[in-house]
Motif scaffolding. Structure first.
Motif, PDB file in Angstrom:
ATOM      1  N   PRO A 143       0.810  -1.221   0.000  1.00 22.82           N
ATOM      2  CA  PRO A 143       0.000   0.000   0.000  1.00 22.82           C
ATOM      3  C   PRO A 143       0.838   1.262   0.000  1.00 22.82           C
ATOM      4  CG  PRO A 143      -0.008  -1.014   2.166  1.00 22.82           C
ATOM      5  CD  PRO A 143       0.641  -1.993   1.240  1.00 22.82           C
ATOM      6  N   PRO A 144       0.350   2.320  -0.646  1.00 24.83           N
ATOM      7  CA  PRO A 144       0.995   3.623  -0.510  1.00 24.83           C
ATOM      8  C   PRO A 144       0.884   4.053   0.961  1.00 24.83           C
ATOM      9  CG  PRO A 144      -0.654   3.635  -2.271  1.00 24.83           C
ATOM     10  CD  PRO A 144      -0.852   2.380  -1.496  1.00 24.83           C
ATOM     11  N   THR A 145       1.713   4.977   1.383  1.00 26.74           N
ATOM     12  CA  THR A 145       1.643   5.478   2.752  1.00 26.74           C
ATOM     13  C   THR A 145       1.717   6.997   2.758  1.00 26.74           C
ATOM     14  OG1 THR A 145       4.044   5.343   3.067  1.00 26.74           O
ATOM     15  CG2 THR A 145       2.745   3.409   3.711  1.00 26.74           C
ATOM     16  N   LEU A 146       1.186   7.581   3.823  1.00 30.44           N
ATOM     17  CA  LEU A 146       1.259   9.022   4.040  1.00 30.44           C
ATOM     18  C   LEU A 146       1.265   9.243   5.543  1.00 30.44           C
ATOM     19  CD1 LEU A 146       1.197  11.874   2.761  1.00 30.44           C
ATOM     20  CD2 LEU A 146      -1.291  11.786   2.937  1.00 30.44           C
ATOM     21  N   LEU A 147       2.201  10.046   6.024  1.00 30.61           N
ATOM     22  CA  LEU A 147       2.366  10.286   7.464  1.00 30.61           C
ATOM     23  C   LEU A 147       2.510   8.969   8.235  1.00 30.61           C
ATOM     24  CD1 LEU A 147      -0.272  13.119   8.058  1.00 30.61           C
ATOM     25  CD2 LEU A 147       2.170  13.350   7.583  1.00 30.61           C
ATOM     26  N   GLY A 148       3.122   7.998   7.576  1.00 25.98           N
ATOM     27  CA  GLY A 148       3.329   6.702   8.212  1.00 25.98           C
ATOM     28  C   GLY A 148       2.098   5.813   8.229  1.00 25.98           C
ATOM     29  N   GLN A 149       1.009   6.271   7.611  1.00 23.04           N
ATOM     30  CA  GLN A 149      -0.242   5.517   7.601  1.00 23.04           C
ATOM     31  C   GLN A 149      -0.414   4.809   6.258  1.00 23.04           C
ATOM     32  OE1 GLN A 149      -2.365   5.408  10.336  1.00 23.04           O
ATOM     33  NE2 GLN A 149      -0.723   6.546  11.346  1.00 23.04           N
ATOM     34  N   PRO A 150      -0.653   3.508   6.272  1.00 25.41           N
ATOM     35  CA  PRO A 150      -0.886   2.799   5.020  1.00 25.41           C
ATOM     36  C   PRO A 150      -2.282   3.077   4.473  1.00 25.41           C
ATOM     37  CG  PRO A 150      -1.145   1.299   6.858  1.00 25.41           C
ATOM     38  CD  PRO A 150      -0.670   2.605   7.444  1.00 25.41           C
ATOM     39  N   PHE A 151      -2.373   3.207   3.168  1.00 26.09           N
ATOM     40  CA  PHE A 151      -3.671   3.326   2.515  1.00 26.09           C
ATOM     41  C   PHE A 151      -4.382   1.973   2.585  1.00 26.09           C
ATOM     42  CE2 PHE A 151      -1.848   7.134   1.237  1.00 26.09           C
ATOM     43  CZ  PHE A 151      -2.580   7.846   0.284  1.00 26.09           C
ATOM     44  N   ALA A 152      -5.704   1.998   2.536  1.00 22.38           N
ATOM     45  CA  ALA A 152      -6.497   0.773   2.499  1.00 22.38           C
ATOM     46  C   ALA A 152      -7.123   0.615   1.116  1.00 22.38           C
ATOM     47  CB  ALA A 152      -7.597   0.818   3.557  1.00 22.38           C
ATOM     48  N   GLN A 153      -7.318  -0.611   0.713  1.00 25.15           N
ATOM     49  CA  GLN A 153      -7.950  -0.853  -0.576  1.00 25.15           C
ATOM     50  C   GLN A 153      -9.452  -0.594  -0.496  1.00 25.15           C
ATOM     51  OE1 GLN A 153      -7.081  -4.599  -2.429  1.00 25.15           O
ATOM     52  NE2 GLN A 153      -4.864  -4.360  -2.238  1.00 25.15           N
ATOM     53  N   VAL A 154      -9.973   0.073  -1.513  1.00 20.45           N
ATOM     54  CA  VAL A 154     -11.419   0.290  -1.648  1.00 20.45           C
ATOM     55  C   VAL A 154     -11.803  -0.317  -3.002  1.00 20.45           C
ATOM     56  CG1 VAL A 154     -13.301   1.959  -1.522  1.00 20.45           C
ATOM     57  CG2 VAL A 154     -11.111   2.476  -0.405  1.00 20.45           C
TER      58      VAL A 154
END
Length: 200
Positions: A143-154
């Protein structure tokens, strides 16, 4: 710089403590300092995001700035079986230039703005969502990440997604997909506003 001073002092304190108890304090102390540094960095960046979106509490201003494309109806928990939770997300309005940028993830370029319908017919800004289409970043990839948070699949929309509720507090967490305080009860006929389902 001011945000780093306490971290530096904490680091010195931990290092001094580690000299006396190297085996027991060094790993935990270092991890704690790293966690505080990461949290401080994230908080600083979220503050930047809040400043960016401050004018967008007025929907017309957001629309004029490029977030004018209706992307979804007013989404409530249950609309997306792949994403459990409670509450709602609201309407999603997109900036097409950011959606079609080849999968770029930029904190200050959120693809979607989220709005909750109010009784008076106005839209209340509640947060942002970053999306990366599977066509730009395959579902089979990490998953891509931003601010250390992984994106979730939709999968319902064929995208990776990450929410940040910078407009309305979220008891489930600032990065949670659904916000229990957000409701679509006042959407009424507006639930048909978005037929272009790019993101969730």
């Amino acid at each position: 710089m001011r945000a780093r001073i306490p971290l530096t002092l904490s680091l010195v304190t931990v290092l001094l403590a580690c000299e006396d108890h190297p085996a027991t304090l060094a790993p935990d102390g270092a991890a704690a300092v790293e966690a505080r540094a990461a949290n401080a960095s994230a908080a600083s960046q979220i503050a930047q995001l809040r400043r960016l979106v401050a004018p967008f509490h007025d929907f017309q201003t957001a629309s004029d700035a490029g977030w004018s494309s209706p992307i979804t109806t007013c989404l409530v928990a249950g609309d997306l079986p792949s994403t459990p939770g409670s509450g709602a997300m609201g309407f999603h309005f997109g900036n097409v230039a950011f959606i079609q940028d080849g999968g770029v993830v930029d904190l200050l370029q959120p693809e979607l703005l989220l709005y909750e319908p109010e009784k008076n017919g106005k839209l209340r800004f509640v947060g942002v969502e970053y999306i990366v289409p599977f066509t730009d970043h395959p579902a089979s990839a990490a998953p891509p990440t931003l601010l250390g948070q992984p994106f979730a699949q939709v999968p319902e929309f064929g995208v990776w997604g990450l929410h940040i509720y910078v407009g309305r507090e979220n008891a489930s967490g600032i990065f949670a997909p659904w916000n229990p305080k957000v409701s679509c009860a006042n959407a009424g006929a507006e639930r048909a506003v978005g037929g272009h389902h790019h993101g969730g």
